[in-house]
Design an enzyme around this catalytic site. Structure first.
Site, PDB file in Angstrom:
ATOM      1  N   LYS A  79       0.853  -1.201   0.000  1.00  0.00           N
ATOM      2  CA  LYS A  79       0.000   0.000   0.000  1.00  0.00           C
ATOM      3  C   LYS A  79       0.883   1.244   0.000  1.00  0.00           C
ATOM      4  CE  LYS A  79      -4.022   1.871   2.510  1.00  0.00           C
ATOM      5  NZ  LYS A  79      -4.920   1.686   3.681  1.00  0.00           N
ATOM      6  N   SER A 154      -9.907   1.675   2.840  1.00  0.00           N
ATOM      7  CA  SER A 154      -9.019   2.419   1.980  1.00  0.00           C
ATOM      8  C   SER A 154      -7.986   1.565   1.225  1.00  0.00           C
ATOM      9  CB  SER A 154      -8.273   3.458   2.805  1.00  0.00           C
ATOM     10  OG  SER A 154      -7.417   2.833   3.737  1.00  0.00           O
ATOM     11  N   SER A 178     -10.012  -0.775   7.047  1.00  0.00           N
ATOM     12  CA  SER A 178      -9.440  -0.533   5.716  1.00  0.00           C
ATOM     13  C   SER A 178      -8.771  -1.723   5.055  1.00  0.00           C
ATOM     14  CB  SER A 178      -8.444   0.628   5.781  1.00  0.00           C
ATOM     15  OG  SER A 178      -9.140   1.841   5.778  1.00  0.00           O
TER      16      SER A 178
END
Lengths: 487, 484, 94
Positions: A79, A154, A178
């Site tokens: 990420k 997210s 997330s």
């Protein structure tokens, strides 16, 4: 394509026996990425050259017959809020669009120690704020199961890339769900470890007391392998726990006879899509056939999850994001006449609207005259979440809930209504407030879209969570289903 | 109307740690700009603070030295504000739960004892440094440069109760604090260089009134002199203001040494709202009782105790006890001398340190820690005097040479031939010669005017180029006269 | 406790965020809704409940006072770099 569908242990076997070259594995990975990327758009940046040259080094080690860790040579995507030295770490924000991390996050170091190959950085909601990956300044990642749907967020890039077969493994971060909510939306397995289990050093902070890095994979076994690599105390993170790390693969395959499961009534009510609810109930029945028993439990704090979470996380975020001021790195508005103007215009143009909304909310709830009404109350409420969990875990070994109240929604559907968007996290938020470990595993499909089942465990008892989730995946094949993709 | 000043002082002291409060960077900020920095003290995205154990020890030490309660639980908070020298956009500081509380020190103001309360001591990180370009001050600058070497350097803030009632007391209080912090090894206590900074909160009220007046905070006090002077000036300013019908405004005022005035700093555009909240990156600091006890047991001797010891055990007078204490470097030197002094009187050592050696060190712009006259060499010198090898007068010359070259006093004495003559035969010859040349003086002595022997002594000293041992010469003169 | 435009502007100034006038209206509207939901907490009786600032509190970890220099290249990421320093515009407004 096929090779990336194998488990970590299988790939390791092939690499070790030299049936597969690491270089070929990495080339194939980039082939998959490039093939799917025009539609899925999971990535922000790729590190192709470095990765290929790294794979050649690892091939040399395997050729020499060196005993390498099970993850050696396996590609992983990260990420884009986790620092990799010398690579861009953008947090999907204009603010950091050109920021090159000058240091490695602790997890990055650990990946390197295990000879893993970080192939690229994944898309996300800006600064991890969002539940759909639509708040990325670069592009919206699409759900591999339905391209007009969001992948969740997210960590939408982390889950979409695994679901689309671009990479076998990825890392995400989970502040209010997330990792687990997008894992549910994309039909993959996503795990949030206990707060303090994995070092946060080098993870760009959103809400420091809630953030935790975790793995995304196709199955629980692969999750356990990555967890083994990234867990442990870190002298660079005061909040990382100095607690022994077990081998998380050893608990897999153990039976669950006599396991006591609590099922929070608050997460089986009208707020939950009835089909999703049914998928989870089916899962519970499968587990009870294996000797587990379950019953409803009331978690009275749960209905206040959103308020508590958004006050606390936004307050922390408002301070965490104050460092983006245009002085030392990142975006700056030039031509300002004075520092105040430079700050305001830099931050005004560098942050997207959801980030600004949270900074405003966070600043407001901490400001003089409102602190007691909002922030102090939310902190007290947080205590009640912890107490509810503590009470429940006196009776139960794990709690099981849906990972998200719905399946993936359409791109653009909720972007205008922040409150509606926030409700996507009602099932996952309580876990972060109490700092507990939890996993989301695929548990069925509703109108062709995956649903997720969440297993929550006691603090630092990841093993029970993994054991239950592994058993569940032995009994089901939802995690083996693949979306129909281009090519 | 008679007014009474009410003064409270906030002292920021830089802790003498090797590394910063939350990262492993060196605290040495004198090097190249932005050279002692890392992701943590630069506020890089993703970096996290980890508390320095030594800084905690020093804060606790300061607390114990100032008779505070050391809290077993203390908490760090974020103080949020934007300023280019503050890399994270917040300062990590202790707010509602500081590490030490409720202390006091007793100061001696012109022979009157007074106890000043210490409200609290908390730990915090320092900010970086701004270098304004285009003008010496912030006001006229075209732009500024940011150097973060100092960012995250550990500080303690010591907040006094508003117990101080005069500019003189204010000065003595900060002097006393400085001495304690230096002697406990917590801070080097340099006001000029800013390792100790005092902000003085001053208000005045009519004598006898309970309610406090509005206070002004005076900053930029770079010496004890300016501190006392600034407080005096500010008290007078407030008095004049009130007498003329005006009102004191709560504000921060800057002391200007050149004009000897305090001036209001430009008021900020908006009221501060620091939005303090607990620092989530640092778990509350729990100090085990055993750790506090250990710090207590390993506490260096406090200046008050030391002074008592100097007076009672070493026989030093009040003045010398204080003087030998007040300069930490000098005091360490003195203590080292005491360890190896053998039968030398401490007062004799003290005399040499405070006198000749101190003058040499000061003239050389040097310090006792780098002084070439090591304690061993000083003791050797004093022994040479005591054994009569050299006179005190000669010793003054010898110590100068020692200071310049670092040579052993014995070698200097040998090489320059200034050793005192204590050979009786040699001296007797000189005495006989002088007596023969001054029969009239001899008669006076015989008549009982022994003081006249001084004249003869002078003559003998001249004969021996000052190297004769005076006591011996005197004895020889009297003996010879009486025999004859 | 409803959010007024003045409150919003005060917060924007504290947070140093420049926002277009039409955006302000949208934010005001959205934040009013959000705060309304947040206020459900206000109705709860939380008297006597201890606040939690942390997920879990394990023992304090303290670092030894040992210098660890790390070479970070600052210039590459710095928006304006001059004489080995970060350059910023004038601090006081005219």
């Amino acid at each position: 394509m096929e090779i990336l569908e194998k488990s970590v242990k299988e790939i390791h076997g092939l690499l070790k026996n030299r049936v597969l070259k690491c270089r070929d594995l990495i080339i194939q990975t980039y082939k998959n990425i490039e093939q799917q990327e025009p539609e899925i758009q999971s990535f922000i940046s790729l590190a192709k050259e470095e990765s290929i040259s790294r794979s050649e080094e690892i091939d040399r080690l395997y050729d020499k017959g060196e005993e390498l860790p099970v993850l050696a040579g396996i590609p992983i995507a990260v990420k884009d809020n986790i620092c990799i030295k010398g690579q861009k770490t953008t947090c999907a924000s204009r603010m950091l669009a050109d920021f090159v991390a000058p240091y490695d996050a602790t997890v990055t170091k650990k990946l390197t120690e295990h000879y893993m190959i970080p192939v690229g950085k994944l898309n996300m909601d800006e600064f991890a704020m969002g539940s759909s990956t639509e708040n990325s300044v670069f592009h919206t990642t699409r759900n591999p199961w339905s391209l007009d749907c969001v992948p969740g967020g997210s960590s939408g890039g982390s889950t979409a890339s695994v679901a689309a077969g671009q990479v076998p493994l990825s890392l995400g971060s989970d502040t209010g769900g997330s990792i687990r909510q997008p894992a549910a939306f994309c039909g993959v397995t996503g795990f949030k470890p206990t707060y303090g289990r994995v070092s946060r050093y080098g993870l760009v902070a959103f809400a420091s007391s809630l953030d935790q890095i975790g793995p995304v994979a196709k199955n629980v076994e692969d999750i356990s392998c990555v967890l083994n690599a990234i867990s442990g105390h870190d002298s660079m993170d005061s909040t990382s726990a100095d607690i022994a790390v077990p081998d998380f693969t050893l608990c897999l395959g153990k039976d669950i006879k006599g396991l006591k499961i609590g099922v929070p009534a608050e997460l089986f009510g009208p707020a939950i899509n009835s089909d999703v609810r049914q998928c989870v109930i089916n899962g519970l029945e499968l587990l009870s056939k294996e000797g587990a028993c379950w019953e409803e439990v009331n978690m009275e704090s749960f209905p206040h999850a959103i308020e508590t979470y958004y006050i606390l996380s936004s307050a922390e975020a408002s301070a965490n994001l104050a460092r983006f001021d245009g002085v030392k790195y990142g975006h700056r508005y030039h031509n300002a006449k004075n520092i105040k103007e430079m700050y305001k215009k830099t931050r005004g143009s560098g942050f997207g609207s959801e980030v600004k909304r949270r900074i405003i909310l966070g600043t407001y709830v901490l400001s003089a005259g409102y602190y007691d009404a909002y922030y102090a109350k939310a902190q007290k409420m947080r205590t009640l979440f912890k107490l509810d969990f503590a009470k429940a875990f006196k009776k139960y070994d794990v709690l099981i809930t849906p990972s998200s109240p719905t399946t993936a929604f359409k791109i653009g559907e909720k972007i205008e209504d922040p409150l509606d968007m926030y409700t996507a996290d009602i099932a996952t938020i309580p876990v972060n407030l109490a700092g507990l470990p939890a996993i989301s595993v695929p548990c069925g499909f509703v109108d062709g879209l995956p649903a997720g089942l969440q297993v929550i465990g006691k603090a630092f008892d990841e093993e029970t969570v993994l054991k239950v989730a592994y058993k569940y995946q032995q009994l089901t094949d939802f995690h083996k289903k693949k979306p129909k993709l281009l090519n | 109307m008679e007014f009474e000043p009410v003064i409270g002082i906030e002292v920021h002291a830089q802790l003498k740690t090797r590394t910063k409060l939350f990262c492993g960077c060196s605290t040495n900020s004198g090097e190249k700009r932005n050279s002692n920095v890392c992701p943590v003290c630069l506020g890089m995205p993703g970096a996290l603070p980890v508390l320095n154990k030594k800084a905690v020890e020093y804060a606790v030490r300061a607390g114990l030295a100032l008779n505070c309660t050391v809290k077993e639980l203390s908490v760090f908070s974020r103080k949020n504000y934007f300023y280019p020298d503050l890399p994270k956009g917040y300062q990590i500081s202790q707010f509602d739960l500081p590490v030490c509380e409720n202390g006091s020190i007793t100061i001696d103001v012109d022979n009157r004892k007074k106890t000043i309360g210490i409200q609290r001591i908390h730990m915090e990180e320092d900010a970086g440094k701004l270098i304004h370009q285009g003008s010496a001050s912030i006001a006229g600058a075209d732009y500024s440069l940011v150097d973060l070497n100092r960012a995250c350097v550990p500080l303690i803030e010591i907040v006094s109760e508003p117990d101080i009632r005069s500019a003189r007391e204010a000065r003595v209080y900060v002097e006393a604090l400085k001495l304690i912090l230096q002697h406990t090894g917590v801070c080097d206590g340099n006001l000029e260089e800013g390792s100790l900074r005092a902000d003085v909160n001053i208000s005045i009220r009519p004598l006898g009134q309970e309610k406090l007046g509005t206070r002004a905070e005076v900053k930029n006090l770079n010496s004890f002199r300016s501190l006392e002077r600034a407080a005096t000036v500010e008290i007078e300013r407030q008095k004049a203001l009130i007498i003329s019908g005006g009102k004191v405004v709560q504000q921060t005022r800057n002391w200007d040494d050149a004009s000897q005035k305090t001036t209001a700093l430009r008021s900020k555009e908006e009221a501060h709202d620091y939005r303090y909240f607990q620092e989530p990156d640092l778990i509350p600091l729990r100090l085990p009782v055993a750790m506090i006890r250990e710090i207590k047991n390993s506490m260096p001797e406090l200046p008050v105790k030391k002074m008592e010891r100097y007076k009672a055990d070493l026989g030093l007078n009040d003045f010398n006890s204080y003087q030998i204490l007040v300069d930490c470097d000098m005091n360490r030197y003195f203590e080292e001398c005491l360890l190896i002094k053998e039968d030398i009187e401490p007062s004799e050592i003290c005399k040499w340190i405070l006198g000749d050696l101190n003058a040499l060190v000061k003239d050389g712009n040097s310090s006792f820690s780098e002084c070439k006259v090591t304690p061993e060499k000083l003791i050797t010198l004093v022994k040479l005097i005591k054994s009569g090898k050299i006179s005190g007068k000669i010793a003054k010359e010898v110590i100068k040479k020692m200071y310049e070259t670092g040579a052993d006093p014995e070698n200097i004495v040998k090489e320059s031939g200034v050793e005192q003559i204590s050979d009786t035969d040699m001296l007797q010859a000189a005495v006989d010669k002088v007596l023969a040349a001054n029969p009239d003086v001899v008669l006076k002595i015989k008549a009982g005017k022994t003081n006249s022997a001084n004249f003869l002594m002078g003559q003998v000293m001249r004969e021996t180029r000052g190297q004769a041992q005076p006591d011996l010469v005197r004895k020889l003169i009297l003996d010879t006269v009486n025999k004859g | 406790m409803s959010l007024t435009m003045k409150d919003l502007e005060q917060v924007l100034s504290l947070a140093n965020l420049d926002v277009e006038p039409h955006e302000k209206e949208i934010y005001l509207d959205q934040l009013t809704n959000i705060l309304e939901q947040m206020e459900t907490l206000g109705k709860l009786d939380l008297e006597g409940v201890k606040p939690s600032a942390y997920a879990c509190e394990h023992s304090t970890f303290l670092r030894e006072d040992i210098v660890k220099q790390s070479a970070v290249s600052l210039e590459k990421n710095a928006p304006e770099w001059e004489l080995n320093s970060f350059r910023v515009p004038k601090i006081l407004a005219d």
